[in-house]
Structures are given as structure tokens and as C-alpha cells.
Design an enzyme around this catalytic site. Structure first.
Site, PDB file in Angstrom:
ATOM      1  N   PHE A 247     -26.107 -32.129  10.739  1.00  0.00           N
ATOM      2  CA  PHE A 247     -27.371 -32.406  10.357  1.00  0.00           C
ATOM      3  C   PHE A 247     -27.504 -33.784  10.227  1.00  0.00           C
ATOM      4  CE2 PHE A 247     -26.709 -32.128   5.865  1.00  0.00           C
ATOM      5  CZ  PHE A 247     -27.455 -33.184   5.374  1.00  0.00           C
ATOM      6  N   LYS A 248     -26.428 -34.662   9.786  1.00  0.00           N
ATOM      7  CA  LYS A 248     -26.788 -35.892   9.304  1.00  0.00           C
ATOM      8  C   LYS A 248     -27.064 -36.821  10.767  1.00  0.00           C
ATOM      9  CE  LYS A 248     -25.154 -34.929   5.214  1.00  0.00           C
ATOM     10  NZ  LYS A 248     -24.038 -35.531   4.450  1.00  0.00           N
ATOM     11  N   ASP A 249     -26.664 -36.495  11.783  1.00  0.00           N
ATOM     12  CA  ASP A 249     -27.054 -37.159  13.207  1.00  0.00           C
ATOM     13  C   ASP A 249     -28.649 -37.466  13.211  1.00  0.00           C
ATOM     14  OD1 ASP A 249     -24.250 -37.394  14.153  1.00  0.00           O
ATOM     15  OD2 ASP A 249     -24.307 -35.206  14.876  1.00  0.00           O
TER      16      ASP A 249
ATOM     17  N   THR B  83     -21.376 -37.174   6.470  1.00  0.00           N
ATOM     18  CA  THR B  83     -22.066 -38.339   6.554  1.00  0.00           C
ATOM     19  C   THR B  83     -21.058 -39.588   7.420  1.00  0.00           C
ATOM     20  OG1 THR B  83     -23.346 -38.298   4.675  1.00  0.00           O
ATOM     21  CG2 THR B  83     -22.983 -40.422   5.188  1.00  0.00           C
TER      22      THR B  83
END
Length: 524
Positions: A115-117, A156
Site C-alpha cells: 500500500f505504500k506505493d 516503506t
């Protein structure tokens, strides 16, 4: 002229009226605080956004926080379009339904499978945009060279590297806790061969890595010499970008469920350690998105759950055979193995300000009181390991929006296994923490309440946990069913990483050498 939602301040009172560009490039305030907009904008026309594409929705939301005087609308649109062109799913963050009123928001379709993308592709392109503008017509040592430093508990780092690899005038150095991230997460970072990318394995925990990053930013000489920039969720641009998928998933739910319409309330369930992802949900609700509750799902490192239960924010050590002496327990969901949730400071600032306003303070006085409270609480956290209980009215105001739950490793494994048996769907351990909490929330919420549980990573990144849960299932084959070819290839590549002691001074000296080498290479 920028509106109040397009001007920024520090939670600790040292900065006001900052530009978005300053906030993005600085990352952390000079007083150690985190940046926030002076005011969260109200999105009066949010319901009219229901049919927009992900990128067009992002433009609507981000424009409320970024003045066109800083980034013209056509430039912002180009940045957004470029950022989400790298995702494997057409919808960027699709919503899938498996059981009754439980829907899963898949956030792992970006280049690093996390989800960090959703935020770091955008942040990387923002860095590039601002640096190109700063360096126009400049040569050699006149150019602004940004040193991006980040701490990662697993995801991250790879997302930041994917967003910044090969970009001019940027050195990116990622610190990870040695031996405390999954093998796939490690090779996603350490097999990157671009000259501007560096990885440091720190002898310690994620909290130690995070403390080193904050110490570097807090040292004026280091900050000025290296021109530090942040990719951790202390950088507000990350929170901002993540607001988008809360709105987008809400609209998707309305299209997928005949019993849910735009205007109805939904519960979001977010597995979280550093409180950044769920803080974006809080911003979405303040903008107008109707959430019944935001459910904070923690693993056994449960400082956030204990706060919502007791009103105290304390680092209680965990003492058993799987714990380290620092009290941060190693779990099957390592990205959440965090004792101090950095972004919680931002929420506490809002709660303190709203409490002061409710007690008759003027807006300016309430802002100052909130900052004074933050300084007091976080001084206590640093010196004694905790603070609280906070004011009971403030706690109750927070509970109007938030609930919390704690999920053990055994419960995580059980959920991965039961979900696979029911639907052949494979959850990663962090997503399983969220689904476990979501099922409990469904049991206590009003009948028929729709839930969106955030799936934050691809299961391929956590082979040990997934295999442990499913190795007894007939026909299960991790490599064949779960592991994408792209990640298989990484396991065969050479790695590049430097081990370093748990010392911000030692890291600083390594950074100085890296930045000098990178800048020299660019001049050549």
C-alpha cells in the site's frame, strides 16, 4: 492566494504559514513536530466525485491541499497520472467482496506490492518536480541535492526506492532493522543497483531506525549540510495521497453492493503500526466522508489499542521468549512491530485543539494550546516512556471516531487459514490482522453495517507466515500460487547493503560519504 488548507504548521508550534513545497522537502519540522494544514478542507461536493477515475479523484482531493500558485493544476494532473500509471490493476485499488458485508480493499497492486506505493510513487514524483524547478539553469555545486532518509519496517523502503531510483539530484538511503524484515522485503531493497540508492541494516528495531532518522532531522548542522528529505509517513504528502483510496473504495462499495448507497455510513478497518494509513482515513472523515467508525487493528505490539482502552500512551515492554530486550515483540506482521506510532502525534494535536475550542478558546489560542500539549506529552514520552491519561472529554471525542482491537499471532494464522478454506483467497499477515478485527467489528456493530478492511500487502512478501498457516492445506503451493515471477527473480540477484551500529552519529557519517559520492558522480 493559498487557503488555510493549503498552508501548513508544526504540531509543536515552531512553524506557521509554510508552503506545501517546504513541507514536502523538509519532511519534519525543525522543532521535531509534524506538519499539518492549518485547516482540513470540507469537500462539500464530494458525492459528485463518485464516478471519477482514481487519478481524477486524486486531482480533486489533492487540489484542496495544494495551491495552484505552487503547482499549477495541469502540472499536478501530470504528476498524478505518472504516479498511478505504474499499477498493475486498472482500478489502482480494487475492492472485492467475499463474505456478507465485509469488503477487502486491495492496496498491493503497485510496483513494490504494498500500500505504500499509493503514496510513495506520488511523493517520488513530487520530489522530482520540485528539484527540477529549483535547479533550472544551475550547474555543479549550485544545484540543490536532496538527501532522502527513511526508516522501514519492511514496506516503506522498497516503495520509496521504486519511487526514487535513478532520479537526478536525489540520494535515497533506507534504514531497516537487521534480521527483522522478510526475505522478500529485504531483496526488494537490496537488489536495487541504481547508484543513488543505499541500504543500511541497523542493529536494532524499527523504532531504533525511526529514532535515528528523527535525530538526523533534529540536528541542524546535519540537516543543513545534507538537505534532508523524508519518505516516512512523517512526510505529510504520504498522508495526503492515502486519503484518496478511502474515498475511492467508498464509491466502489456503492457500485458493488445493492444495499449500500452514497451517503450511507461505512466502517473502515485498518491494520496499522505507525498510524499513518488510518490517519488518512481520519482526514477523509473530516472532509465529509461518512464513516461509522475507523477501527484501529493492531498486532501484539498494541500501544494504540491500549491507548483507546485506557487513555494512556505508554511503551509497555513485552517479556517473553520471543521478545527483544527493548520490549518490541517480533510478530508475524513485522511492518506493525512498532512501539511508538509517529503519526499519532498528528491525531492528538487535532483532539487537543478541538477540546480547547469546545472549552471556549479562540482558534489561534486553541492551536497554541494543542501545540503546548503535544510538547508536554512527547517530552514525557521521551523521558518516562509514556504519558496520560489524557483529558476524558478529549478521549471520548476520539472514541466517537475510533475503535480498536488487538490480534495475536495465533489469531492471525487462524484467519489466513479459514479465509483460504472458505474462498481460496490468500491474506498476508497484516491484512489478516485487519480481517480478524473486521469480523469482530461486524459482530458488535449495528446489523447490516458495511465494512471495508484494508489489505496492505501482497502475501508473497511474507512467505514464513503464509506457509505456516497453509502448509497443511491440500494442494497449497506457495511458489506456484503466491509468488509472482518478478519477486522470484529478485531472490536470485546479488544484494548490496551496509551494516551499521545503532547510532545516529554513525549513520550520519555514512550519509556524508554517500551524498558526496552521488553528487560527484552526477557532476561527472
Amino acid at each position: 492566494m493559498p487557503t488555510d488548507s493549503q498552508k501548513y504548521l508544526s504540531t509543536r508550534g515552531g512553524d506557521y504559514d509554510l508552503s506545501f513545497e517546504t513541507v514536502v522537502l523538509k519532511g519534519l519540522a525543525a522543532d521535531g513536530g509534524l506538519f499539518l494544514p492549518h485547516q482540513v478542507p470540507t469537500a462539500d461536493e464530494w458525492q459528485s466525485w463518485k464516478d471519477l477515475s482514481y487519478a481524477d479523484l486524486a486531482l480533486k482531493i489533492l487540489s484542496l491541499y495544494i495551491s495552484p500558485d505552487e503547482i499549477p493544476t495541469e502540472d499536478l494532473k501530470a504528476i498524478i497520472d505518472r504516479s498511478y500509471s505504474t499499477f498493475r490493476a486498472e482500478d489502482i485499488t480494487p475492492v472485492v467482496n467475499h463474505q456478507d458485508n465485509l469488503y477487502l480493499l486491495e492496496l498491493f497492486h503497485g510496483p513494490s506490492y504494498s500500500f505504500k506505493d499509493c503514496a510513495l510513487q506520488f511523493l517520488g514524483n513530487l520530489f522530482e518536480y520540485f528539484l527540477v524547478r529549483k535547479n533550472q539553469g544551475k550547474q555543479g555545486k549550485e544545484r540543490h541535492h536532496l538527501t532522502v532518509v527513511g526508516a522501514t519496517s519492511g514496506d516503506t523502503g522498497s516503495a520509496a526506492i521504486h519511487g526514487l531510483r535513478g532520479k537526478k539530484d536525489v540520494t535515497v538511503t533506507i534504514l531497516h532493522p537487521k534480521g527483522r524484515i522478510s526475505p522478500i522485503q529485504e531483496v526488494q531493497m537490496t537488489t536495487c543497483t541504481e547508484k543513488n540508492v543505499h541500504n543500511l541494516a541497523v542493529t536494532g528495531t524499527f523504532d531504533d531506525c525511526q529514532d535515528i532518522v528523527k535525530a538526523l532531522f533534529g540536528d541542524a548542522d546535519t540537516n543543513n549540510a545534507l538537505k534532508l528529505g523524508a519518505v516516512n509517513s512523517i512526510n505529510f504528502a504520504r498522508i495526503l495521497a492515502q486519503i484518496v483510496f478511502y474515498f475511492f473504495s467508498y464509491f466502489q462499495l456503492a457500485k458493488k453492493s445493492s444495499s449500500f448507497k452514497v451517503g450511507d455510513k461505512v466502517r473502515f478497518v485498518t491494520p496499522t503500526g505507525n498510524f499513518g494509513n488510518i490517519l488518512a482515513g481520519f482526514f477523509a472523515t473530516k472532509m465529509g466522508l461518512p464513516a461509522d467508525k475507523l477501527v484501529v487493528a493492531t498486532n501484539e505490539n498494541d500501544i494504540l489499542h491500549r491507548f483507546w482502552t485506557t487513555g494512556r500512551y505508554e511503551k509497555h515492554p513485552v517479556h517473553d521468549e520471543t521478545s527483544k530486550s527493548d520490549g518490541c515483540k517480533e510478530t508475524l506482521s513485522p511492518a506493525m512491530d512498532i512501539l511508538v506510532s509517529s503519526n499519532f502525534e498528528r491525531l492528538l494535536w487535532f483532539l487537543a485543539k478541538e477540546n480547547a475550542l469546545a472549552n471556549g478558546s479562540s482558534p489561534r489560542a486553541a492551536t497554541e494550546k494543542a501545540s503546548e500539549s503535544i510538547v508536554s506529552w512527547y517530552t514525557s514520552l521521551k523521558t518516562t516512556g509514556g504519558f496520560g491519561p489524557i483529558d476524558s472529554a478529549m478521549l471520548e471525542a476520539g472514541r466517537n471516531t475510533f475503535e480498536s482491537d488487538r490480534v495475536s499471532d495465533s489469531e492471525t494464522l487462524s484467519t489466513i487459514q479459514s479465509y483460504y478454506k472458505d474462498s481460496q483467497y490468500i491474506l498476508d499477515p497484516h491484512s489478516a490482522v485487519g480481517v480478524t478485527a473486521a469480523k469482530r467489528s461486524i459482530a458488535r456493530a449495528a446489523q447490516g453495517t458495511h465494512h471495508i478492511s484494508l489489505c496492505t500487502a501482497h502475501p508473497a512478501k511474507f512467505a514464513d507466515a503464509v506457509t505456516k498457516a497453509l502448509q497443511g492445506e491440500a494442494g497449497f503451493d506457495f511458489e506456484g500460487q503466491v509468488l509472482p515471477d518478478e519477486l522470484k527473480a529478485l531472490l536470485k540477484k546479488e544484494t548490496r547493503v551496509t551494516e551499521v551500529e545503532n547510532s545516529w552519529v554513525a549513520v550520519r557519517e555514512i550519509l556524508k560519504g554517500q551524498v558526496g559520492d552521488d553528487a560527484e558522480a552526477e557532476r561527472d
